[in-house]
Design a protein around this motif. Sequence first.
Motif, short mmCIF file in Angstrom:
data_model
loop_
_atom_site.label_atom_id
_atom_site.label_comp_id
_atom_site.label_asym_id
_atom_site.label_seq_id
_atom_site.Cartn_x
_atom_site.Cartn_y
_atom_site.Cartn_z
N TYR A 231 0.85 -1.19 0.00
CA TYR A 231 0.00 0.00 0.00
C TYR A 231 0.88 1.23 0.00
CZ TYR A 231 -3.41 -3.47 1.50
OH TYR A 231 -4.20 -4.58 1.55
N GLU A 232 0.32 2.33 -0.47
CA GLU A 232 1.03 3.60 -0.46
C GLU A 232 0.33 4.57 0.47
OE1 GLU A 232 2.22 7.19 -3.53
OE2 GLU A 232 1.72 5.22 -4.34
N VAL A 233 1.10 5.24 1.30
CA VAL A 233 0.55 6.28 2.17
C VAL A 233 0.11 7.43 1.30
CG1 VAL A 233 1.06 7.90 4.04
CG2 VAL A 233 2.00 5.58 4.11
N THR A 234 -1.16 7.85 1.47
CA THR A 234 -1.70 8.88 0.59
C THR A 234 -1.88 10.23 1.26
OG1 THR A 234 -3.95 8.20 1.09
CG2 THR A 234 -2.91 7.23 -0.86
N THR A 235 -1.76 10.28 2.56
CA THR A 235 -1.92 11.55 3.26
C THR A 235 -1.23 11.45 4.61
OG1 THR A 235 -3.51 13.21 4.01
CG2 THR A 235 -4.12 10.93 4.31
N LEU A 236 -0.91 12.57 5.20
CA LEU A 236 -0.29 12.55 6.51
C LEU A 236 -1.23 11.93 7.53
CD1 LEU A 236 1.35 16.09 6.60
CD2 LEU A 236 2.44 13.91 6.11
N GLY A 237 -0.67 11.33 8.56
CA GLY A 237 -1.46 10.69 9.59
C GLY A 237 -2.30 11.69 10.36
N GLU A 238 -3.39 11.18 10.92
CA GLU A 238 -4.28 12.03 11.71
C GLU A 238 -3.64 12.32 13.07
OE1 GLU A 238 -8.00 10.00 11.87
OE2 GLU A 238 -8.40 10.33 9.76
N VAL A 239 -3.96 13.46 13.62
CA VAL A 239 -3.49 13.84 14.96
C VAL A 239 -4.69 14.07 15.85
CG1 VAL A 239 -1.31 14.80 14.15
CG2 VAL A 239 -3.31 16.27 14.31
N SER A 240 -4.45 14.07 17.16
CA SER A 240 -5.55 14.19 18.10
C SER A 240 -5.07 14.85 19.39
CB SER A 240 -6.09 12.78 18.41
OG SER A 240 -6.97 12.81 19.50
N SER A 241 -5.99 15.47 20.10
CA SER A 241 -5.66 16.02 21.42
C SER A 241 -5.55 14.93 22.47
CB SER A 241 -6.74 17.03 21.85
OG SER A 241 -6.73 18.14 20.99
N PHE A 242 -6.05 13.74 22.17
CA PHE A 242 -5.97 12.60 23.08
C PHE A 242 -5.45 11.40 22.27
CE2 PHE A 242 -7.78 9.06 25.58
CZ PHE A 242 -7.27 9.39 26.83
N PRO A 243 -4.16 11.43 21.91
CA PRO A 243 -3.64 10.39 21.02
C PRO A 243 -3.47 9.04 21.73
CG PRO A 243 -1.87 11.83 21.70
CD PRO A 243 -3.14 12.40 22.28
N VAL A 244 -4.08 8.01 21.14
CA VAL A 244 -3.91 6.66 21.67
C VAL A 244 -3.44 5.70 20.57
CG1 VAL A 244 -5.49 6.89 23.61
CG2 VAL A 244 -6.37 6.13 21.40
N LEU A 245 -3.57 6.10 19.32
CA LEU A 245 -3.04 5.34 18.19
C LEU A 245 -2.90 6.28 17.02
CD1 LEU A 245 -5.74 4.84 16.22
CD2 LEU A 245 -6.16 3.08 17.89
N ARG A 246 -2.17 5.85 16.01
CA ARG A 246 -1.99 6.64 14.79
C ARG A 246 -2.86 6.05 13.69
NH1 ARG A 246 -0.53 10.88 16.81
NH2 ARG A 246 1.48 10.93 17.79
N THR A 247 -3.52 6.91 12.93
CA THR A 247 -4.31 6.49 11.79
C THR A 247 -3.69 7.10 10.54
OG1 THR A 247 -6.32 6.42 13.12
CG2 THR A 247 -6.59 6.48 10.73
N VAL A 248 -3.37 6.24 9.57
CA VAL A 248 -2.77 6.67 8.31
C VAL A 248 -3.65 6.14 7.19
CG1 VAL A 248 -0.70 6.55 6.88
CG2 VAL A 248 -0.48 6.56 9.36
N TRP A 249 -3.83 6.92 6.13
CA TRP A 249 -4.67 6.53 5.00
C TRP A 249 -3.82 5.98 3.88
CZ3 TRP A 249 -9.64 6.18 5.98
CH2 TRP A 249 -10.13 6.87 7.09
N LEU A 250 -4.30 4.87 3.28
CA LEU A 250 -3.53 4.15 2.27
C LEU A 250 -4.36 3.86 1.03
CD1 LEU A 250 -2.21 1.26 4.57
CD2 LEU A 250 -1.05 3.41 4.10
N GLU A 251 -3.65 3.61 -0.08
CA GLU A 251 -4.24 3.04 -1.29
C GLU A 251 -3.44 1.80 -1.62
OE1 GLU A 251 -4.36 5.73 -4.58
OE2 GLU A 251 -5.77 7.08 -3.59
N GLN A 252 -4.14 0.75 -2.09
CA GLN A 252 -3.45 -0.48 -2.44
C GLN A 252 -2.63 -0.29 -3.70
OE1 GLN A 252 -5.71 -4.07 -2.13
NE2 GLN A 252 -4.34 -5.19 -3.47
#
Length: 136
Positions: A109-130
Amino acid sequence: MLNAHGIARFAEQHMMPDKVRVTRAGGEEVLNPATGELVPAAPLVVYTGKAGLYPQQEKIRSRGRDGAWAEEIRAGYRLLLPVEVAELEDHDEVLVEEARDAQAVGRTYEVTTLGEVSSFPVLRTVWLEQRDRSAS
């Protein structure tokens, strides 16, 4: 009071059953001493470890050449990573090395955008395309 560390540990244990390797294209070209030619630098391994891969469809509306609106469903993916993982960049490549779903192993997969950030970070979410699926 919520304990971010406890929630992060829970998320890693229950939402990240797979193992991925994330690489980034090498920088400038390097000299191959055997041939004397410039070749692409070896990719840099950015992360290897726990992850969770989840499908995410998005509906896109666009206007065609004839002016009519068209809807398209595009398949995308969310990659969940531990919060301490360094930020991934656009075009980083994600290879699924181990997964609960055997059909996911070997896909890239290819990362298509910067990861999401949060004021209460407990995990990282990154968006991908196959991108690809290696022959098993």
